[in-house]
Motif scaffolding. Structure first.
Motif, PDB file in Angstrom:
ATOM      1  N   ASN A 459       0.834  -1.196   0.000  1.00  0.00           N
ATOM      2  CA  ASN A 459       0.000   0.000   0.000  1.00  0.00           C
ATOM      3  C   ASN A 459       0.871   1.250   0.000  1.00  0.00           C
ATOM      4  O   ASN A 459       1.544   1.544   0.983  1.00  0.00           O
ATOM      5  CB  ASN A 459      -0.930  -0.021   1.216  1.00  0.00           C
ATOM      6  CG  ASN A 459      -1.935  -1.150   1.108  1.00  0.00           C
ATOM      7  OD1 ASN A 459      -2.936  -1.036   0.403  1.00  0.00           O
ATOM      8  ND2 ASN A 459      -1.650  -2.268   1.759  1.00  0.00           N
ATOM      9  N   TYR A 460       0.861   1.933  -1.119  1.00  0.00           N
ATOM     10  CA  TYR A 460       1.683   3.130  -1.303  1.00  0.00           C
ATOM     11  C   TYR A 460       0.838   4.386  -1.119  1.00  0.00           C
ATOM     12  O   TYR A 460      -0.342   4.408  -1.443  1.00  0.00           O
ATOM     13  CB  TYR A 460       2.269   3.158  -2.721  1.00  0.00           C
ATOM     14  CG  TYR A 460       3.218   2.030  -3.021  1.00  0.00           C
ATOM     15  CD1 TYR A 460       4.566   2.128  -2.723  1.00  0.00           C
ATOM     16  CD2 TYR A 460       2.759   0.861  -3.624  1.00  0.00           C
ATOM     17  CE1 TYR A 460       5.442   1.099  -3.008  1.00  0.00           C
ATOM     18  CE2 TYR A 460       3.627  -0.179  -3.913  1.00  0.00           C
ATOM     19  CZ  TYR A 460       4.968  -0.056  -3.607  1.00  0.00           C
ATOM     20  OH  TYR A 460       5.836  -1.072  -3.883  1.00  0.00           O
ATOM     21  N   PHE A 461       1.485   5.420  -0.622  1.00  0.00           N
ATOM     22  CA  PHE A 461       0.813   6.719  -0.517  1.00  0.00           C
ATOM     23  C   PHE A 461       1.904   7.760  -0.306  1.00  0.00           C
ATOM     24  O   PHE A 461       3.083   7.455  -0.454  1.00  0.00           O
ATOM     25  CB  PHE A 461      -0.191   6.697   0.640  1.00  0.00           C
ATOM     26  CG  PHE A 461      -1.189   7.831   0.624  1.00  0.00           C
ATOM     27  CD1 PHE A 461      -1.858   8.175  -0.533  1.00  0.00           C
ATOM     28  CD2 PHE A 461      -1.471   8.533   1.790  1.00  0.00           C
ATOM     29  CE1 PHE A 461      -2.780   9.209  -0.535  1.00  0.00           C
ATOM     30  CE2 PHE A 461      -2.395   9.555   1.802  1.00  0.00           C
ATOM     31  CZ  PHE A 461      -3.052   9.891   0.635  1.00  0.00           C
ATOM     32  N   TRP A 462       1.494   8.927   0.059  1.00  0.00           N
ATOM     33  CA  TRP A 462       2.427  10.044   0.130  1.00  0.00           C
ATOM     34  C   TRP A 462       2.762  10.395   1.567  1.00  0.00           C
ATOM     35  O   TRP A 462       1.914  10.332   2.442  1.00  0.00           O
ATOM     36  CB  TRP A 462       1.833  11.243  -0.606  1.00  0.00           C
ATOM     37  CG  TRP A 462       1.676  10.942  -2.056  1.00  0.00           C
ATOM     38  CD1 TRP A 462       0.648  10.226  -2.634  1.00  0.00           C
ATOM     39  CD2 TRP A 462       2.590  11.241  -3.107  1.00  0.00           C
ATOM     40  NE1 TRP A 462       0.877  10.084  -3.976  1.00  0.00           N
ATOM     41  CE2 TRP A 462       2.056  10.701  -4.306  1.00  0.00           C
ATOM     42  CE3 TRP A 462       3.794  11.923  -3.157  1.00  0.00           C
ATOM     43  CZ2 TRP A 462       2.695  10.825  -5.532  1.00  0.00           C
ATOM     44  CZ3 TRP A 462       4.440  12.054  -4.379  1.00  0.00           C
ATOM     45  CH2 TRP A 462       3.884  11.504  -5.551  1.00  0.00           C
ATOM     46  N   LYS A 463       4.010  10.769   1.786  1.00  0.00           N
ATOM     47  CA  LYS A 463       4.457  11.246   3.090  1.00  0.00           C
ATOM     48  C   LYS A 463       5.122  12.601   2.887  1.00  0.00           C
ATOM     49  O   LYS A 463       5.372  13.011   1.753  1.00  0.00           O
ATOM     50  CB  LYS A 463       5.455  10.266   3.710  1.00  0.00           C
ATOM     51  CG  LYS A 463       4.867   8.885   4.005  1.00  0.00           C
ATOM     52  CD  LYS A 463       5.825   8.030   4.818  1.00  0.00           C
ATOM     53  CE  LYS A 463       5.218   6.666   5.108  1.00  0.00           C
ATOM     54  NZ  LYS A 463       6.099   5.833   5.952  1.00  0.00           N
ATOM     55  N   ALA A 464       5.401  13.256   3.996  1.00  0.00           N
ATOM     56  CA  ALA A 464       6.109  14.536   3.910  1.00  0.00           C
ATOM     57  C   ALA A 464       7.492  14.368   4.514  1.00  0.00           C
ATOM     58  O   ALA A 464       7.680  13.610   5.457  1.00  0.00           O
ATOM     59  CB  ALA A 464       5.335  15.611   4.675  1.00  0.00           C
ATOM     60  N   ARG A 465       8.450  15.052   3.931  1.00  0.00           N
ATOM     61  CA  ARG A 465       9.782  15.068   4.538  1.00  0.00           C
ATOM     62  C   ARG A 465      10.349  16.476   4.389  1.00  0.00           C
ATOM     63  O   ARG A 465       9.876  17.261   3.543  1.00  0.00           O
ATOM     64  CB  ARG A 465      10.700  14.035   3.883  1.00  0.00           C
ATOM     65  CG  ARG A 465      11.146  14.398   2.477  1.00  0.00           C
ATOM     66  CD  ARG A 465      12.250  13.445   2.027  1.00  0.00           C
ATOM     67  NE  ARG A 465      12.810  13.825   0.744  1.00  0.00           N
ATOM     68  CZ  ARG A 465      13.819  13.193   0.162  1.00  0.00           C
ATOM     69  NH1 ARG A 465      14.375  12.145   0.741  1.00  0.00           N
ATOM     70  NH2 ARG A 465      14.280  13.599  -1.001  1.00  0.00           N
ATOM     71  N   PRO A 466      11.349  16.803   5.209  1.00  0.00           N
ATOM     72  CA  PRO A 466      11.924  18.142   5.087  1.00  0.00           C
ATOM     73  C   PRO A 466      12.340  18.385   3.641  1.00  0.00           C
ATOM     74  O   PRO A 466      12.961  17.517   3.017  1.00  0.00           O
ATOM     75  CB  PRO A 466      13.146  18.087   6.009  1.00  0.00           C
ATOM     76  CG  PRO A 466      12.842  16.989   6.988  1.00  0.00           C
ATOM     77  CD  PRO A 466      12.016  15.996   6.239  1.00  0.00           C
ATOM     78  N   ALA A 467      11.967  19.529   3.090  1.00  0.00           N
ATOM     79  CA  ALA A 467      12.346  19.862   1.717  1.00  0.00           C
ATOM     80  C   ALA A 467      13.866  19.895   1.631  1.00  0.00           C
ATOM     81  O   ALA A 467      14.543  20.196   2.617  1.00  0.00           O
ATOM     82  CB  ALA A 467      11.758  21.211   1.320  1.00  0.00           C
ATOM     83  N   ALA A 468      14.385  19.556   0.455  1.00  0.00           N
ATOM     84  CA  ALA A 468      15.837  19.417   0.295  1.00  0.00           C
ATOM     85  C   ALA A 468      16.564  20.655   0.805  1.00  0.00           C
ATOM     86  O   ALA A 468      17.557  20.561   1.521  1.00  0.00           O
ATOM     87  CB  ALA A 468      16.176  19.161  -1.157  1.00  0.00           C
TER      88      ALA A 468
END
Lengths: 476, 378
Positions: A459-468
């Motif tokens: 099950n794939y979906f979207w996560k957030a991470r610190p922008a580069a």
């Protein structure tokens, strides 16, 4: 005329120093560090990240072919290129293929893409790879391996990177292999491969490619040659008359590791980031024989540069200082925690516009951007349906928490409400982040990740991470 | 139309709350119902309909009929997150106000400690909702940023409610806690630590409702429903671009309805039982219920403004924090608590001369709220 019109690499943010592995097992230390896919990354997510780095989000070009290259595909029976095409929202992609089962799958895919574009059957084909190397705990391979993604686009646009010649040799040889029953890679101990496999076949095919292009080794600006370690690669390159100290593309063994099937496109893309128009590049890929090619760098090569260069990705990293987290990432440690998640092919089908390509809705009446694609607008209750629209992939942490209750391979689990650029609110897990760095207002980017395996479905979906950019600022 | 003075509580019961590994839901339901019926001084045959609130411990009217063997009458199960119990009472009150029945029972219960892990099942493969602390932890970080509060502010709520709970014989956690203990507890959902969270509790509570004009025939001191509000707001606030994580519209709306029906405002209240599922929730409740101005809840917590002995005690029972929170039971348990105070029967924790009390539930993603105002005079 077909040519490479875009290219990119993707490195996961985690690194594992080889000394940490050696210390954990009490084994022989090796210098440098290797890249490690986070627990929520797999070959598909790495390929997605590389593709987005090459294409931009939303995609800068329309693709009509999507090829996925990996020996660690998330499904044994189910196409992965179709998932990649769905994430990239390439509705026009008619030809989707998975290339697999050999270290040479990447060159096979790239040559096929050239064939299809040159023959006029396809306009623009993405070849994307991702590999999380299946290496046994407490093995040499565990220290040598690395995880990465890469992508190139082959198109009919003029001025890209042309293919001057190519050569292929097939030999049924057990260099590196894994049976259908095994979890981890094998290779025959001793010098068999060095003497009679790689060391014999690779120089031969590189020669053939040079001959085919009618160029001498001295004319080659850069040799991009795959191999399991720098010494073996250097020996092969020296054999055909190229000084490995001067004109050999760094194998990235010291900072990434041997990325296996991903290596061919990873090193090619890395070399192209520095290539100048007119230069000749010799490319060699080993596995069950070998492939080689001579490329000529076109005038428009800089138009194909990725959003994030390899050097930047090497710099922006999180270093694991203990083996345990890596062991959890690769599921060497089994959790007895009850399975709370579920999945349904029906729900994933119904929500397909939201899940992989991440669409939200825009209200035609009040213009509010929102997620999910509500039937009735959350702000003004407009009742006649929202306009589906791809959500912006950047935003700001509105609020967040660390969840210390649910188990997570990279604890604590962090979840956040994200205010996406454009105003939509999104709620998701955060990843690739240190709790101490978290704050309201932090800039983040949305990344495509594997949430869990439930109901026999990845099950794939979207996560957030610190922008580069934010991540590099915090680093230094 | 208003519920004001149309329905009376003539009996109230509450099981001992706690971690009852040795008791089934049946035991708790019977304990609460028997006390309520005995308190009303009626024969059980006079009960003509029932409502039962539970979030997930049982399905249907059988949740009540089977333990009590109360068959052959209409019984409806009500589920509305943490407001399930109070909403059961609300629907029961409507039936009496409508003249359909003279005497009915409303009971709430939950059996939570049979499960290894609390939490509601995730209905979607990947769209996360988080668990119970979710919206409150998110709100706490915003509250800190907006109003300058800290974990120490939250701890004051835990210290107060545990202090009150020691005075409640039926409370789950009858122990005082120091601010230091609260601050050093393990983190659950940051910034909420263990003592910022209510426990998971087994328990049941029941009330017997009667037509107000008949109540005096059954007892001298009936308690009257002055107003009942319920509001449901958007259940996925994390997807709502307008949600500010600074209080809950559902509470403000439900309280507005109840105050309007009762014809009173917050300053007329003598005591409040509010939904302190997490310490931050009680602070936000102060503001949403109108007990203090917006943004001043943290300050009120720091000066212990709503402790027993002050003008307006909040959660004299110990609240969810100390009394416990069997989800379906809690709303009914609060009405039980108000009833004790309004009759002058609350023992050591009695709020002196209490005439008007308010009870408040907040459920789900802060999206379902029920508010009831009770009084002891017509």
């Amino acid at each position: 005329m077909a040519g490479i019109s875009a290219f990119s690499t993707y490195l996961p943010r985690y690194r594992l120093p080889r000394a940490v592995i050696a210390q954990h097992w009490g084994s022989h230390a090796l210098p440098g560090e290797r890249s490690v896919a986070n627990h929520d990354e797999d070959s598909l997510t790495l390929a997605v990240a590389a593709s987005q780095n090459a294409l931009g989000v939303p995609s800068r070009v329309a693709l009509d072919g999507v090829f996925f290259v990996s020996n660690t595909a998330p499904y044994r029976e189910k196409l992965v290129a179709s998932s990649l095409a769905a994430v990239l929202d390439t509705e026009s992609a008619t030809r989707t293929l998975d290339f697999t089962d050999s270290l040479r799958a990447g060159s096979g895919a790239l040559f096929t893409a050239f064939d299809l574009v040159e023959s006029g059957q396809q306009e623009r084909v993405l070849v994307a790879t991702g590999e999380v190397r299946p290496v046994a705990p407490d093995s040499m391979d565990e220290k040598a391996a690395g995880d990465a993604g890469a992508a190139v686009v082959v198109s009919r646009d003029a001025g890209g990177v042309e293919l001057l010649s190519r050569a292929s040799v097939t030999e049924d040889f057990h260099g590196t292999w894994r049976t259908d029953r095994e979890d981890y890679l094998r290779s025959f101990p001793g010098g068999l491969d060095a003497k009679f496999g790689y060391g014999r076949i690779m120089p031969q095919v590189l020669h053939q490619a040079l001959e085919g292009a009618g160029v001498q080794a001295e004319q080659i600006s850069r040799a991009v040659v795959c191999g399991s370690n720098p010494r073996a690669i250097g020996a092969v390159v020296a054999k055909i008359g190229i000084d490995p100290m001067q004109r050999l593309q760094d194998s990235l063994w010291g900072v990434v590791g041997d990325t296996g099937v991903a290596q061919s496109l990873l090193l090619l893309a890395a070399a192209l980031e520095h290539a100048q128009p007119g230069e000749l590049i010799l490319w060699g890929v080993y596995g069950d024989g070998a492939d080689a090619a001579v490329f000529r760098v076109g005038d428009q090569v800089s138009a194909g540069l990725p959003e994030q260069r390899l050097e930047q990705q090497i710099e922006v990293k999180r270093t694991l200082d203990a083996y345990g987290k890596y062991a959890r990432f690769r599921k060497f440690v089994k959790s007895e925690f009850p399975e709370l998640e579920s999945s349904s092919a029906a729900v994933l089908f119904r929500d397909r516009k939201e899940m992989l390509p991440l669409y939200g809705g825009r209200c035609p009446k009040c213009d509010t951007l929102q997620f999910p694609i509500n039937r009735i607008c959350v702000r003004c209750t407009y009742e006649d349906g929202l306009e589906p629209i791809p959500l912006p992939r950047r935003g700001t942490v509105f609020t967040y928490y660390e969840n210390h209750v649910l188990p997570n391979p990279d604890p604590p689990l962090i979840e956040a409400v994200i205010e996406l650029d454009g105003g939509a609110r999104f709620f998701c897990q955060m990843t690739d982040v240190a709790p101490a760095d978290l704050h309201i207002g932090m800039r983040v980017e949305l990344v495509f990740r594997r949430y869990h395996d439930a109901g026999g479905i990845h099950n794939y979906f979207w996560k957030a991470r610190p922008a580069a950019a934010a991540a590099s600022e915090e680093r230094g | 139309m208003s519920l004001k003075n149309r329905v009376a509580i003539i009996g109230a019961g509450c099981s001992r709350f706690g971690e009852h590994y040795d008791k089934a839901a049946e035991d708790l339901i019977v304990e609460a119902a028997q006390e309520a019926i005995a308190d009303a001084g009626i024969e059980r045959e006079r009960i003509r309909a029932g409502w039962v609130g539970t979030i997930s411990s049982a399905l249907s009217g059988n949740a009540l009929s089977d333990p009590l063997k109360l068959t052959g009458i209409p019984i409806t199960r009500v589920e509305n997150y943490c407001a399930s119990g109070m909403d059961a009472v609300r629907n029961a009150a409507f039936s009496v106000a409508a003249g359909m029945y003279d005497i009915v029972i409303a009971l709430g219960f939950e059996k939570m400690r049979d499960a290894t892990l609390g939490g509601l099942p995730a209905p979607h493969p990947v769209k996360d909702n988080g668990e119970a602390p979710h919206v409150f932890a998110l709100s706490a970080h915003r509250y800190f940023a907006n109003h300058g509060a800290s974990k120490s502010t939250l701890a004051k709520i835990a210290v107060k409610n545990h202090r009150h709970g020691v005075l409640s014989p039926k409370a789950h956690l009858r122990m005082e806690v120091s601010e230091e203990k609260v601050l050093n507890a393990p983190m659950i959902y940051s910034p909420l630590g263990l003592f910022d969270c209510c426990p998971t509790t087994d328990g049941a509570a029941a009330v017997i409702l009667c037509r107000a004009d008949l109540a005096k025939q059954l007892r001298d001191d009936p308690i009257y429903i002055k107003g009942m509000g319920l509001s449901v707001s958007y259940g996925a606030p994390h997807y709502d671009p307008t949600f500010d994580y600074d209080g809950f519209a559902a509470t403000r709306q439900a309280a507005g309805q109840a105050y309007e029906q009762a014809g009173i405002s917050a300053k007329d209240l003598d005591l409040v039982e509010c939904h302190d599922c997490f310490t931050i929730t009680e602070i936000l409740n102060y503001e949403d219920l109108g007990l203090c101005p917006k943004g001043e809840g943290g300050h009120a917590a720091e000066e212990d403004r709503f402790a027993l002995g002050n003008a307006l005690p909040v959660n004299p029972s110990g609240g969810l924090k100390s009394f416990g929170h069997p989800v379906g039971a809690t709303g009914v348990r609060m009405l039980y608590e108000l009833t004790q105070h309004l009759r002058g029967d609350a023992g050591e924790r009695q709020v002196p001369n209490a005439r008007l009390g308010l009870a408040h539930n907040l459920g789900g993603m802060g999206a379902v709220s029920a508010v009831t105002v009770l009084g002891n005079e017509l």
